[in-house]
Design a protein around this motif. Sequence first.
Motif, PDB file in Angstrom:
ATOM      1  N   LEU A  34      -2.810 -50.574 -16.404  1.00 38.68           N
ATOM      2  CA  LEU A  34      -2.131 -49.278 -16.364  1.00 38.68           C
ATOM      3  C   LEU A  34      -1.106 -49.133 -17.486  1.00 38.68           C
ATOM      4  O   LEU A  34      -0.390 -48.137 -17.534  1.00 38.68           O
ATOM      5  N   THR A 111       4.339 -44.437 -17.076  1.00 43.21           N
ATOM      6  CA  THR A 111       3.126 -44.921 -17.744  1.00 43.21           C
ATOM      7  C   THR A 111       2.272 -43.747 -18.196  1.00 43.21           C
ATOM      8  O   THR A 111       2.482 -42.599 -17.789  1.00 43.21           O
ATOM      9  N   SER A 113      -1.043 -44.015 -17.582  1.00 41.47           N
ATOM     10  CA  SER A 113      -2.263 -44.483 -16.916  1.00 41.47           C
ATOM     11  C   SER A 113      -3.295 -43.361 -16.867  1.00 41.47           C
ATOM     12  O   SER A 113      -2.971 -42.188 -16.678  1.00 41.47           O
ATOM     13  N   GLU A 193      -2.272 -43.523  -8.682  1.00 44.41           N
ATOM     14  CA  GLU A 193      -3.399 -43.737  -9.595  1.00 44.41           C
ATOM     15  C   GLU A 193      -4.714 -43.841  -8.823  1.00 44.41           C
ATOM     16  O   GLU A 193      -5.737 -43.296  -9.251  1.00 44.41           O
TER      17      GLU A 193
END
Length: 258
Positions: A34, A111, A113, A193
């Motif tokens: 990630l 992040t 991700s 996520e």
Amino acid sequence: MQANAPTPTGVSASEWDARVKLAAAYRMVARLGLDDLIYNHISLRVPGEAGAFLINPYGMLFSQITASSLVKIDTNGRKLSESAYEVNVAAFVIHAAIHNSREDAHCVLHTHSDASTAVSGQPDGLLPLSQFAMRFYDRQGFHDYEGVAIDLDEQSRLVADLGTHPVMLMRNHGILTVGRTPGEAFMLLYYFERAAKIQLAMQAATASGIPLVMPSPETCEKAARQFWEMKGDILVPGEREWPALMLELDRTDPDYRS
């Protein structure tokens, strides 16, 4: 350095504990793929030091970060500990703003991700299409893309858009989560996520004519409250999972403690 190693000279026990847990969060983000090379950032307040927080040295991969390599800075961007590395300007802009404004934001994680970034470009962000997603029902903020976050005047808008939410989608950019601990911030990223990946898979299936099934708003809110009010055996994110994850790191990747 092993789990029972002494605290280094010149560092308080509470700061060292914070460093170890934050380094573990960096390693876990990397293990799950990630991270984004040397970019993205996770910060953690230093216990007992008002306005001080730890963040990654700009130039190290998440998989290389250790407790001792983390950089201590204040909310004005000044380094409070010696380091050969600088701090990413965008990291300072984003994290200082949140730490200054949210008392509960001890750990701030950002992040790029893939799945979370993908849904950040959708009008409604994360949809309540899975149990993973229910935790975030009506509890996600949105911040419009303004370019690389290096302008101080963006801080007020970041703070306003996050509000009291535990997570914020930065449109066309990534995701930001806040937690009382690194474990909480990490687990919120993990669950978001997973939910985003499931959403993208379901949406892809609609191209074959398969419709989406959306639970009622009442059911979604009920499920969200079950998570946030910790009904049944539900605990704060990370309270049950994080110790197990750190044990796994100690078994397979223990140098994060050095």
